[in-house]
Design an enzyme around this catalytic site. Structure first.
Site, PDB file in Angstrom:
ATOM      1  N   ASP A 315       0.864  -1.178   0.000  1.00  0.00           N
ATOM      2  CA  ASP A 315       0.000   0.000   0.000  1.00  0.00           C
ATOM      3  C   ASP A 315       0.901   1.229   0.000  1.00  0.00           C
ATOM      4  O   ASP A 315       1.689   1.413   0.919  1.00  0.00           O
ATOM      5  CB  ASP A 315      -0.858  -0.055   1.269  1.00  0.00           C
ATOM      6  CG  ASP A 315      -1.736   1.147   1.406  1.00  0.00           C
ATOM      7  OD1 ASP A 315      -2.387   1.501   0.422  1.00  0.00           O
ATOM      8  OD2 ASP A 315      -1.770   1.740   2.501  1.00  0.00           O
ATOM      9  N   SER A 365       0.017 -10.936   0.530  1.00  0.00           N
ATOM     10  CA  SER A 365      -0.582  -9.633   0.769  1.00  0.00           C
ATOM     11  C   SER A 365      -0.918  -9.534   2.258  1.00  0.00           C
ATOM     12  O   SER A 365      -1.800 -10.234   2.747  1.00  0.00           O
ATOM     13  CB  SER A 365      -1.856  -9.523  -0.076  1.00  0.00           C
ATOM     14  OG  SER A 365      -2.589  -8.389   0.289  1.00  0.00           O
ATOM     15  N   GLY A 390      -4.400 -11.799   7.496  1.00  0.00           N
ATOM     16  CA  GLY A 390      -5.216 -10.866   8.279  1.00  0.00           C
ATOM     17  C   GLY A 390      -4.448 -10.310   9.466  1.00  0.00           C
ATOM     18  O   GLY A 390      -3.228 -10.477   9.587  1.00  0.00           O
ATOM     19  N   ILE A 392      -3.156  -9.942  13.252  1.00  0.00           N
ATOM     20  CA  ILE A 392      -2.872 -10.813  14.406  1.00  0.00           C
ATOM     21  C   ILE A 392      -3.716 -10.303  15.578  1.00  0.00           C
ATOM     22  O   ILE A 392      -3.674  -9.108  15.915  1.00  0.00           O
ATOM     23  CB  ILE A 392      -1.368 -10.781  14.774  1.00  0.00           C
ATOM     24  CG1 ILE A 392      -0.530 -11.295  13.600  1.00  0.00           C
ATOM     25  CG2 ILE A 392      -1.107 -11.578  16.051  1.00  0.00           C
ATOM     26  CD1 ILE A 392       0.964 -11.136  13.769  1.00  0.00           C
ATOM     27  N   HIS A 418      -7.264 -22.720 -10.262  1.00  0.00           N
ATOM     28  CA  HIS A 418      -7.760 -24.089 -10.168  1.00  0.00           C
ATOM     29  C   HIS A 418      -7.475 -24.907 -11.435  1.00  0.00           C
ATOM     30  O   HIS A 418      -7.705 -26.113 -11.477  1.00  0.00           O
ATOM     31  CB  HIS A 418      -9.257 -24.097  -9.828  1.00  0.00           C
ATOM     32  CG  HIS A 418      -9.654 -25.248  -8.950  1.00  0.00           C
ATOM     33  ND1 HIS A 418      -8.967 -26.447  -8.925  1.00  0.00           N
ATOM     34  CD2 HIS A 418     -10.644 -25.386  -8.033  1.00  0.00           C
ATOM     35  CE1 HIS A 418      -9.530 -27.272  -8.065  1.00  0.00           C
ATOM     36  NE2 HIS A 418     -10.543 -26.646  -7.492  1.00  0.00           N
ATOM     37  N   ASP A 422      -4.801 -27.987  -7.399  1.00  0.00           N
ATOM     38  CA  ASP A 422      -6.055 -28.505  -6.830  1.00  0.00           C
ATOM     39  C   ASP A 422      -6.118 -28.169  -5.340  1.00  0.00           C
ATOM     40  O   ASP A 422      -5.129 -27.757  -4.726  1.00  0.00           O
ATOM     41  CB  ASP A 422      -6.201 -30.016  -7.091  1.00  0.00           C
ATOM     42  CG  ASP A 422      -5.049 -30.818  -6.518  1.00  0.00           C
ATOM     43  OD1 ASP A 422      -4.500 -30.400  -5.474  1.00  0.00           O
ATOM     44  OD2 ASP A 422      -4.682 -31.852  -7.097  1.00  0.00           O
TER      45      ASP A 422
HETATM   46  N1  CAO Z   1      -1.168  -8.136  12.253  1.00  0.00           N
HETATM   47  C1  CAO Z   1      -0.849  -7.324  13.248  1.00  0.00           C
HETATM   48  N2  CAO Z   1       0.125  -6.390  13.159  1.00  0.00           N
HETATM   49  C2  CAO Z   1       0.776  -6.302  11.992  1.00  0.00           C
HETATM   50  C3  CAO Z   1       0.486  -7.123  10.909  1.00  0.00           C
HETATM   51  C4  CAO Z   1      -0.523  -8.088  11.068  1.00  0.00           C
HETATM   52  N3  CAO Z   1      -0.854  -8.905  10.088  1.00  0.00           N
HETATM   53  N4  CAO Z   1       1.299  -6.794   9.892  1.00  0.00           N
HETATM   54  C5  CAO Z   1       2.061  -5.798  10.313  1.00  0.00           C
HETATM   55  N5  CAO Z   1       1.754  -5.502  11.578  1.00  0.00           N
HETATM   56  C6  CAO Z   1       2.347  -4.474  12.401  1.00  0.00           C
HETATM   57  C7  CAO Z   1       3.836  -4.442  12.233  1.00  0.00           C
HETATM   58  O1  CAO Z   1       4.474  -5.372  13.055  1.00  0.00           O
HETATM   59  C8  CAO Z   1       4.147  -3.018  12.561  1.00  0.00           C
HETATM   60  O2  CAO Z   1       4.107  -2.819  13.962  1.00  0.00           O
HETATM   61  P1  CAO Z   1       5.413  -2.327  14.780  1.00  0.00           P
HETATM   62  O3  CAO Z   1       5.676  -0.951  14.255  1.00  0.00           O
HETATM   63  O4  CAO Z   1       5.004  -2.395  16.181  1.00  0.00           O
HETATM   64  O5  CAO Z   1       6.511  -3.234  14.408  1.00  0.00           O
HETATM   65  C9  CAO Z   1       2.985  -2.267  11.994  1.00  0.00           C
HETATM   66  O6  CAO Z   1       1.933  -3.209  11.889  1.00  0.00           O
HETATM   67  C10 CAO Z   1       3.249  -1.676  10.639  1.00  0.00           C
HETATM   68  O7  CAO Z   1       3.802  -2.662   9.806  1.00  0.00           O
HETATM   69  P2  CAO Z   1       4.385  -2.259   8.384  1.00  0.00           P
HETATM   70  O8  CAO Z   1       3.268  -2.055   7.439  1.00  0.00           O
HETATM   71  O9  CAO Z   1       5.299  -1.107   8.544  1.00  0.00           O
HETATM   72  O10 CAO Z   1       5.342  -3.459   7.987  1.00  0.00           O
HETATM   73  P3  CAO Z   1       5.082  -4.911   7.407  1.00  0.00           P
HETATM   74  O11 CAO Z   1       6.441  -5.387   7.052  1.00  0.00           O
HETATM   75  O12 CAO Z   1       4.320  -5.743   8.334  1.00  0.00           O
HETATM   76  O13 CAO Z   1       4.230  -4.730   6.079  1.00  0.00           O
HETATM   77  C11 CAO Z   1       3.690  -4.018   3.888  1.00  0.00           C
HETATM   78  C12 CAO Z   1       4.773  -4.123   4.970  1.00  0.00           C
HETATM   79  C13 CAO Z   1       4.279  -3.283   2.722  1.00  0.00           C
HETATM   80  C14 CAO Z   1       3.237  -5.369   3.471  1.00  0.00           C
HETATM   81  C15 CAO Z   1       2.465  -3.252   4.463  1.00  0.00           C
HETATM   82  O14 CAO Z   1       2.886  -2.005   4.917  1.00  0.00           O
HETATM   83  C16 CAO Z   1       1.366  -3.040   3.473  1.00  0.00           C
HETATM   84  O15 CAO Z   1       1.434  -2.200   2.573  1.00  0.00           O
HETATM   85  N6  CAO Z   1       0.257  -3.792   3.624  1.00  0.00           N
HETATM   86  C17 CAO Z   1      -0.952  -3.609   2.831  1.00  0.00           C
HETATM   87  C18 CAO Z   1      -1.014  -4.637   1.725  1.00  0.00           C
HETATM   88  C19 CAO Z   1      -2.255  -4.407   0.893  1.00  0.00           C
HETATM   89  O16 CAO Z   1      -2.652  -3.299   0.597  1.00  0.00           O
HETATM   90  N7  CAO Z   1      -2.895  -5.509   0.497  1.00  0.00           N
HETATM   91  C20 CAO Z   1      -4.080  -5.460  -0.291  1.00  0.00           C
HETATM   92  C21 CAO Z   1      -3.762  -5.937  -1.677  1.00  0.00           C
HETATM   93  S1  CAO Z   1      -5.180  -6.027  -2.687  1.00  0.00           S
HETATM   94  O17 CAO Z   1      -5.542  -4.501  -2.931  1.00  0.00           O
END
Ligand code: CAO
Length: 448
Positions: A315, A365, A390, A392, A418, A422
Site C-alpha cells: 500500500d 498480501s 489478516g 494478528i 484451479h 487442486d
Molecule cells: N497483524 C498485526 N500487526 C501487523 C500485521 C498483522 N498482520 N502486519 C504488520 N503488523 C504491524 C507491524 O508489526 C508493525 O508494527 P510495529 O511498528 O510495532 O513493528 C505495523 O503493523 C506496521 O507494519 P508495516 O506495514 O510497517 O510493515 P510490514 O512489514 O508488516 O508490512 C507491507 C509491509 C508493505 C506489506 C504493508 O505495509 C502493506 O502495505 N500492507 C498492505 C497490503 C495491501 O494493501 N494488500 C491489499 C492488496 S489487494 O488490494
C-alpha cells in the site's frame, strides 16, 4: 573545450562517456533544442510526469535531474543530455507525456560542442541512442549528487563540493539548506522540510479524502500504479479462483520477533512479521513448486520456477504496487527483511524500479497491517497462487489441557488457479507454511 577534453580534465566522468558511446561533432549551437522523452523500453509508450526539478529560465548541465516520471511499470528519473537554459516545459505535473515527443526545450550554450546524436534528434524521433542515453541517465543517478541547478550554483559560489554534503532530500538530493548547514550558516539539525511525497493526486487515487471536502463530482484520471492494477486485475478475471482459509497460532512467532527486536535496532533493519511469513512461504514452496509457477500462453505447459521471487502487495501513497523480493530461497530472515525495508521505503516515495516489479513468482498480501480478518485475494497473473494475511489478534482458545488461554492468532486466505492447483495441494502447502510459523524453530533450523 570539447566534450572529450572536459572528460579528460575531470568535468565529465569517463565511465559515462563510454556508457553513452558519445559521438562528437565540431558543430556549435546557440539554438533551441527540443529534448524528447527517450524510449524507456518495455514497450512503454507514455508516462506520467510526477515532479519537475527545473522551471523555465533555469540553467542545467548534462546529467542534471530534469524530472521524475512514472510509467505503469516503474518510476524513472530523467536527466538532461545538454548544457543550456530551459525555455519551455511541455507538461504540468500529472500530465501524461508521450515517448518520442518533446519534454522540454533547451537553449544550448553557444560554445558547446555537442554529441552528433543531438543533431540527429532535431530531425528524428527518439531512437536506440536514446535508450543508451536514458540508461546512462539512470545509472548516473547513483554516481552523482542530486541537486537543482540553483543549489549547484550556491555550492559552486561557496566553493563546496556537493559530494561532501549529506543530502536530506528525496534519494539523497542535496537541498539548499543542506549546503547552508554544511557551511555552518544554519543549525546542524536537519529540518522537517526534507522530501515529502507529492500527495494531492495520490490521496485522490487512494480514494481517501478529508471528511466533507468533496463538494462536487471529481474526475480522477487512471494513472501510474492504478493503471498497472487495471491491466493485471482485468487479466486475473480469466482465472478460475479456488479459495482456502486457515487460522495460524503465531504465539511463538510473536515471541521470536520480540527477541529479535534489539538485534533489529543494532542492525537498523526493521523485522516485522512479514519477513517471517515470506521465509516460511519460500520454505514451503520448495516442497510445492507447482505453487511457484506459471502457465505458458496456450496453457500447454506449466513452468515451475526455480527462483522464489515473492511479490509483496504494498500500500503506497500512489496506490497498490506489487514489487518482489528476488530469490527468497537463498536469503536468510535478515536479508529478506532488508529487501522488504528497501522496497517499502521506495514504495512510500513511489520510486520502485522496474527491476523490482518484474519476474515475480508468488504473492503475499499482508492486509492485516491495515486491518481485517479474512480477504479474498486475486491472483496476480501469470502467477498461480496468492495468500492474504489478516490481523494478528488475541482471542480465547483451548490449550491441550482444555484450559482457555489468550492465543495470538492470524487468518490466512489463499487463492489458487484451479486449472493448475487442486484444493488438496493448496491445503497441504498451507499446512506446511502454518507449521513453520507455529514452530519458528523448525523454520530457523531449515535456513541456510
Ligand atoms: N497483524 C498485526 N500487526 C501487523 C500485521 C498483522 N498482520 N502486519 C504488520 N503488523 C504491524 C507491524 O508489526 C508493525 O508494527 P510495529 O511498528 O510495532 O513493528 C505495523 O503493523 C506496521 O507494519 P508495516 O506495514 O510497517 O510493515 P510490514 O512489514 O508488516 O508490512 C507491507 C509491509 C508493505 C506489506 C504493508 O505495509 C502493506 O502495505 N500492507 C498492505 C497490503 C495491501 O494493501 N494488500 C491489499 C492488496 S489487494 O488490494
Amino acid at each position: 573545450m570539447s566534450l572529450l577534453q572536459r572528460c579528460l580534465s575531470g568535468g565529465v566522468p569517463l565511465r559515462l562517456i563510454s556508457l553513452r558511446r558519445v559521438r562528437t561533432t565540431s558543430i556549435t549551437y546557440g539554438s533551441l533544442v527540443p529534448f524528447k522523452l527517450s524510449d524507456i523500453g518495455e514497450g512503454i509508450a507514455e508516462v506520467q510526469v510526477k515532479e519537475w526539478h527545473v522551471k523555465v529560465g533555469d540553467r542545467v548541465n548534462q546529467f542534471d535531474n530534469i524530472c521524475e516520471v512514472q510509467s505503469d511499470k516503474a518510476a524513472v528519473s530523467i536527466t538532461s543530455r545538454y548544457d543550456g537554459v530551459i525555455k519551455k516545459l511541455y507538461y504540468n505535473v500529472d500530465d501524461v507525456a508521450k515517448v518520442g515527443q518533446p519534454l522540454i526545450d533547451i537553449e544550448l550554450d553557444d560554445d558547446v560542442e555537442v554529441p552528433s546524436s543531438i543533431k540527429q534528434e532535431k530531425q528524428e524521433p527518439a531512437n536506440i541512442s536514446s535508450v543508451e542515453d536514458s540508461a546512462a541517465s539512470i545509472r548516473h543517478k547513483h554516481e552523482k549528487k542530486l541537486a537543482t541547478p540553483a543549489v549547484r550554483r550556491i555550492a559552486m559560489e561557496s566553493k563546496v563540493n556537493l559530494l561532501d554534503v549529506a543530502g536530506s532530500g528525496k534519494d539523497g538530493r542535496v537541498l539548499k539548506e543542506d549546503v547552508l548547514r554544511f557551511l555552518g550558516q544554519i543549525s546542524k539539525a536537519p529540518s522537517n522540510t526534507s522530501y515529502t511525497p507529492h500527495t494531492s493526486s495520490a490521496s485522490i487515487s487512494k480514494g481517501e479524502f478529508q471528511a466533507g471536502t468533496l463538494k462536487d463530482d471529481e474526475i480522477v484520471p487512471v494513472r501510474g500504479y492504478t493503471r498497472a492494477m487495471v491491466k493485471s486485475m482485468s487479466e486475473a478475471l480469466k482465472i478460475p479462483h479456488f479459495g482456502y482459509n486457515d487460522e495460524i497460532n503465531v504465539g511463538r512467532l510473536v515471541e521470536l520477533r520480540d527477541q529479535l527486536k534489539h538485534i533489529s535496532r543494532e542492525r537498523d533493519i526493521k523485522m516485522s512479521y512479514m519477513p517471517m511469513f515470506i521465509k516460511a512461504a519460500s520454505l514451503a514452496l520448495a516442497r510445492f513448486p507447482m505453487l511457484n509457477a506459471s502457465a505458458d500462453e496456450k496453457f500447454e505447459n506449466i513452468i515451475y520456477k526455480a527462483s522464489h521471487n515473492i511479490c509483496i502487495a504494498m500500500d503506497t501513497p500512489g496506490g497498490l504496487v506489487v514489487p518482489n523480493i528476488k530469490n527468497c530461497e537463498q536469503r536468510n530472515l535478515w536479508e529478506v527483511a532488508e529487501e522488504l525495508n528497501r522496497l517499502h521505503e521506495a514504495g512510500k516515495r513511489q520510486q520502485i524500479s522496474r527491476e523490482d516489479l518484474i519476474g515475480g513468482t508468488f504473492t503475499l498480501s499482508n492486509i492485516g497491517a491495515i486491518g481485517g480478518t479474512y480477504a479474498s485475494p486475486v491472483i496476480f497473473p501469470p502467477q498461480v497462487a496468492i495468500g492474504a494475511i489478516g490481523k494478528i489478534e488475541k482471542l480465547p482458545r483451548f490449550d491441550a489441557a482444555g484450559q482457555v488461554y489468550p492465543a495470538s492468532l492470524v487468518k490466512v486466505s489463499w487463492a489458487a488457479d484451479h486449472r493448475v492447483v487442486d484444493g488438496a495441494t493448496m491445503a497441504r502447502f498451507s499446512n506446511l507454511w502454518k507449521e513453520y510459523l507455529e514452530n519458528p524453530m523448525l523454520m530457523l533450523s531449515e535456513l541456510r
